[in-house]
Write a protein that holds these residues in place. Structure first.
Motif, PDB file in Angstrom:
ATOM      1  N   TYR A   1      -2.259   2.692   4.009  1.00 34.44           N
ATOM      2  CA  TYR A   1      -2.430   1.476   4.606  1.00 34.44           C
ATOM      3  C   TYR A   1      -4.217   1.238   4.564  1.00 34.44           C
ATOM      4  O   TYR A   1      -4.846   2.200   4.371  1.00 34.44           O
ATOM      5  N   VAL A   2      -4.453   0.138   4.633  1.00 33.58           N
ATOM      6  CA  VAL A   2      -6.000  -0.241   4.901  1.00 33.58           C
ATOM      7  C   VAL A   2      -6.454  -0.312   6.225  1.00 33.58           C
ATOM      8  O   VAL A   2      -5.839  -1.421   7.035  1.00 33.58           O
TER       9      VAL A   2
ATOM     10  N   LEU B   1      -1.409   3.187  -7.069  1.00 29.35           N
ATOM     11  CA  LEU B   1      -1.830   2.577  -5.775  1.00 29.35           C
ATOM     12  C   LEU B   1      -3.279   1.957  -6.397  1.00 29.35           C
ATOM     13  O   LEU B   1      -3.518   0.418  -5.934  1.00 29.35           O
TER      14      LEU B   1
ATOM     15  N   THR C   1       0.820  -1.369  -0.044  1.00 31.50           N
ATOM     16  CA  THR C   1       0.062  -0.075   0.102  1.00 31.50           C
ATOM     17  C   THR C   1       0.839   1.209  -0.113  1.00 31.50           C
ATOM     18  O   THR C   1       0.376   2.319   0.386  1.00 31.50           O
TER      19      THR C   1
ATOM     20  N   LEU D   1      -5.842  -4.156  -4.417  1.00 37.49           N
ATOM     21  CA  LEU D   1      -6.623  -3.129  -3.765  1.00 37.49           C
ATOM     22  C   LEU D   1      -7.758  -3.025  -4.589  1.00 37.49           C
ATOM     23  O   LEU D   1      -8.438  -1.849  -4.350  1.00 37.49           O
TER      24      LEU D   1
ATOM     25  N   LEU E   1      -8.776   3.074   1.795  1.00 32.71           N
ATOM     26  CA  LEU E   1      -7.179   3.193   1.746  1.00 32.71           C
ATOM     27  C   LEU E   1      -6.943   4.553   2.363  1.00 32.71           C
ATOM     28  O   LEU E   1      -7.468   5.609   1.947  1.00 32.71           O
TER      29      LEU E   1
END
Length: 179
Positions: free
Chosen positions: A76-77, A109, A59, A115, A85
């Protein structure tokens, strides 16, 4: 995000001269130097960038011209939010500004297969950071959605450090857009 959106996002990238890739642990010191050269970004320890490059490499993005790191996005998630995100930092060196490199890294990304379930972006931006605000507003337009803003971290939470309030920008939901 569908493959069609990812293809449109990547094909609209004006920063084709930069190599955009996942970071590795050997990038951490260079990322630290980059962020140090990008005020008003908060500089974290080299150790924090080592963790980002090691544990969150899927990420995060580095943008390189040769061996030189010109850009970095950390994201980051958040736990329990598989469709979100959170963008922590977007750093673009002065020599690479004005080429939409920050937005290109965000597009890269969002185009990653891992993702594809992301439908929302969130980030914090200080009230005076107009360049970041323009970048995220432009990305929201490209994603065919809106951006809303609300207070998140008041300046007093940062202790004795001089720090602006951090406003939360929420972008989304986004999904398939008409061609």
């Amino acid at each position: 995000m569908t493959a069609a959106i990812a293809d449109r996002i990547l094909s609209s990238s004006p920063s084709a001269a930069a190599v955009l890739r996942r970071p590795g642990r050997s990038d951490a010191a260079g990322v630290h130097r980059l962020v140090a050269d990008c005020p008003p970004l908060d500089l974290n320890s080299v150790y924090a960038y080592l963790l980002l490059c090691e544990h969150f490499r899927d990420t995060c993005v580095v943008a390189c011209h040769g061996k030189r790191i010109d850009g970095f996005v950390s994201a980051y998630v958040p736990p329990g939010r598989p469709d979100l995100l959170f963008i922590w930092q977007v750093a673009v060196h002065g020599r690479a500004r004005g080429q939409s490199l920050g937005k290109a890294m965000l597009r890269e990304l969002l185009a990653r297969p891992a993702l594809q379930s992301i439908r929302h972006l969130e980030t914090t931006v200080g009230p005076t950071n107009q360049a970041s605000r323009r970048m995220f507003a432009g990305l929201a337009r490209e994603l065919g959605t809106c951006s809303i803003e609300e207070p998140l971290f008041d300046r007093t939470l940062f202790g004795a450090d001089e720090h602006e309030d951090e406003m939360l920008l929420k972008i989304g939901p986004f999904g398939e857009r008409p061609v």
